[in-house]
Design an enzyme around this catalytic site. Structure first.
Site, PDB file in Angstrom:
ATOM      1  N   ALA A   1     -81.743 -75.957  16.448  1.00 33.74           N
ATOM      2  CA  ALA A   1     -80.351 -76.426  16.347  1.00 33.74           C
ATOM      3  C   ALA A   1     -79.437 -75.207  16.432  1.00 33.74           C
ATOM      4  O   ALA A   1     -79.903 -74.066  16.384  1.00 33.74           O
ATOM      5  CB  ALA A   1     -80.134 -77.152  15.026  1.00 33.74           C
ATOM      6  N   LYS A   2     -78.170 -75.424  16.554  1.00 29.75           N
ATOM      7  CA  LYS A   2     -77.188 -74.337  16.477  1.00 29.75           C
ATOM      8  C   LYS A   2     -75.833 -74.950  16.199  1.00 29.75           C
ATOM      9  O   LYS A   2     -75.590 -76.117  16.551  1.00 29.75           O
ATOM     10  CB  LYS A   2     -77.138 -73.579  17.807  1.00 29.75           C
ATOM     11  CG  LYS A   2     -76.689 -72.141  17.667  1.00 29.75           C
ATOM     12  CD  LYS A   2     -77.820 -71.282  17.159  1.00 29.75           C
ATOM     13  CE  LYS A   2     -77.419 -69.845  16.948  1.00 29.75           C
ATOM     14  NZ  LYS A   2     -78.589 -69.041  16.587  1.00 29.75           N
ATOM     15  N   GLY A   3     -74.957 -74.177  15.572  1.00 22.03           N
ATOM     16  CA  GLY A   3     -73.610 -74.663  15.315  1.00 22.03           C
ATOM     17  C   GLY A   3     -72.608 -73.584  15.640  1.00 22.03           C
ATOM     18  O   GLY A   3     -72.967 -72.423  15.834  1.00 22.03           O
TER      19      GLY A   3
END
Ligand code: NAD
Length: 423
Positions: free
Chosen positions: A112-114
């Protein structure tokens, strides 16, 4: 296969990650159905949200993102980046890289990444806190210890993780330390997390140096970035006897052919905010830094810094990719032709997510390990992954990036195939 420009997350960085995946999938003869699933992130959220500036009547709007690439392997995991140019495509590309990285080192996570599109250096501490708490509120249904566990990345740190943990916990009504990693130790953060990525990089240096005929003792090391990754890579490199001869950060680049005093440099950066003006070093330009005669180059700042334009001037024999995606595909091919050994990002900087995994396990069990246990388990995982990648690269005559991606992609594809398609 579908065209990338039909996808919402299309961007130069996403194309690089997608092309990299496609090239390796082709070489592996990957199942077409799985291939189509893996090129696209499973969940992507784009939000815009308001935050008050310190001038109370002024409200600004920020863009925020969270992308979960693969939900097959367990909860998703990946950092949150605060940068003025971050976008959905960049976050999607980085989420994909996290999937391969976690699978490569054997962690039970998807990627994931934000991100939040702001310049964190242009905000006061109170503004940064308000941005962080509101961003957390916007993504709160997506994150959680069994769902998706954020961590620090470019422009975010332990304090930002503490605010996310507090906001999430206030919402639940009890403390939930396992919702983020990279927290301060007082909140259930892991000792040695801060140093983990830099230490992990340098744990691979002896084996990698051996492969390209570089002696570790006295090896000349050049580092771009002196933040979480670059600083601790510099400290660890000096500890094993290397000479860190040049460092660049946002303030400028400095050089001393005899080796910089890394401890004193770290104190200078704490006091002044950057490496510029450090006594005992000359100021050099960005281009000069990348062209320095050296043994090891560690890009540990931002992506796409080794490009078709500067790759021909690179003199290093070994590139240890501390940053995510620091080498463009074009530059990668040139490095290969020049015989430069590149230890790819998904292997080289996996120490951060590995110690984050330890932190998550400790938080869930409320049982904390000693620093020695953490450091020795980190080394064990990093070296095992390095040997697996090296072994495949030698058996199949592949560069280390292709071999690392193959191992990661194969594990995820295998899991997808046995889980099958619902319903
Ligand atoms: P950070 O914000 O702590 O530090 C970034 C450093 O790079 C700072 O010294 C900054 O001045 C410098 N920098 C930023 N832009 C620059 C530019 N254009 N030119 C030169 N220097 C520049 O970030 P970090 O956590 O150290 O992350 C660095 C890289 O490593 C990122 O690519 C990140 O995705 C990757 N990474 C970080 C971790 C981690 O544990 N923090 C883990 C894996 C990968």
């Amino acid at each position: 296969m579908m065209l990338t420009d039909e996808m919402e997350w299309d961007s130069p960085m996403y194309r690089e990650a997608a092309n990299q995946f496609e090239n390796v999938a082709e070489l592996m003869n990957l199942d077409d159905n799985v291939r189509e699933r893996l090129i696209m992130p499973q969940r992507s959220l784009v939000v815009t949200f308001p935050y008050r500036t310190d001038e109370y009547s002024k409200v600004r709007t920020a863009f925020g993102y969270r992308v979960q690439h693969v939900l097959t392997m367990g909860p998703t995991k990946g950092g949150i980046r605060y940068a003025p140019d971050v976008n959905l495509g960049e976050v999607a590309a980085l989420a994909m890289l996290m999937t391969w990285k976690c699978a490569l080192v054997g962690l039970p996570f998807g990627g994931a990444k934000g991100g939040v599109r702001i310049d964190p250096h242009g905000l006061s501490r109170t503004e940064l806190q308000r941005v962080t708490r509101r961003y957390t509120a916007e993504v709160i249904n997506m994150i959680g210890p069994q769902k998706d566990i954020p961590a620090p990345d470019l422009g975010t740190d332990e304090q930002v993780m503490a605010w996310i943990m507090d906001t999430y916990s206030q919402n639940q009504g009890y403390a939930v330390p396992a919702v983020v990693t990279g927290k301060p130790p007082e909140l259930g953060g892991s000792v040695a997390r801060r140093e983990a990525t830099g230490r992990g990089i340098i744990s691979l240096l002896p084996s990698a140096a051996l492969r390209c005929g570089v002696g570790v003792d006295g090896a000349r090391v050049v580092i771009q970035g002196f933040g979480n990754v670059g600083r601790y890579a510099a400290i660890a490199a000096a500890e094993v006897g290397c000479r860190v001869i040049a460092v660049e950060d946002l303030s400028g680049a400095i050089h001393n052919g005899q080796g910089l005093e890394v401890g004193r440099l770290a104190r200078h950066v704490d006091l002044t905010g950057g490496v510029r003006g450090f006594s005992g070093a000359d100021s050099i330009s960005h281009d000069e830094l990348f062209a320095l005669e050296c043994d090891v180059l560690i890009p540990a700042a931002v992506g796409s810094v080794i490009t078709g334009e500067n790759v021909h001037s690179i003199e290093a024999k070994l590139v240890l990719e501390g940053a995510n995606n620091p080498t463009t595909l074009e530059a990668d091919r040139v490095l290969k032709d020049k015989g430069v050994l590149v230890v790819p990002d998904i292997l080289c900087n996996a120490g951060g997510v590995t110690v984050s995994y330890f932190e998550w396990v400790q938080d869930l069990q409320n049982y904390f390990w000693s620093e020695n246990e953490i450091v020795s388990r980190l080394r064990e995982i990093m070296i095992r992954a390095f040997e697996e990648v090296l072994d495949l690269s030698m058996r199949k005559k592949l560069d280390m990036r292709t071999a690392a991606l193959m191992i990661g992609i194969q594990r995820v594809a295998g899991a997808k195939l046995v889980r099958g398609v619902y319903p």
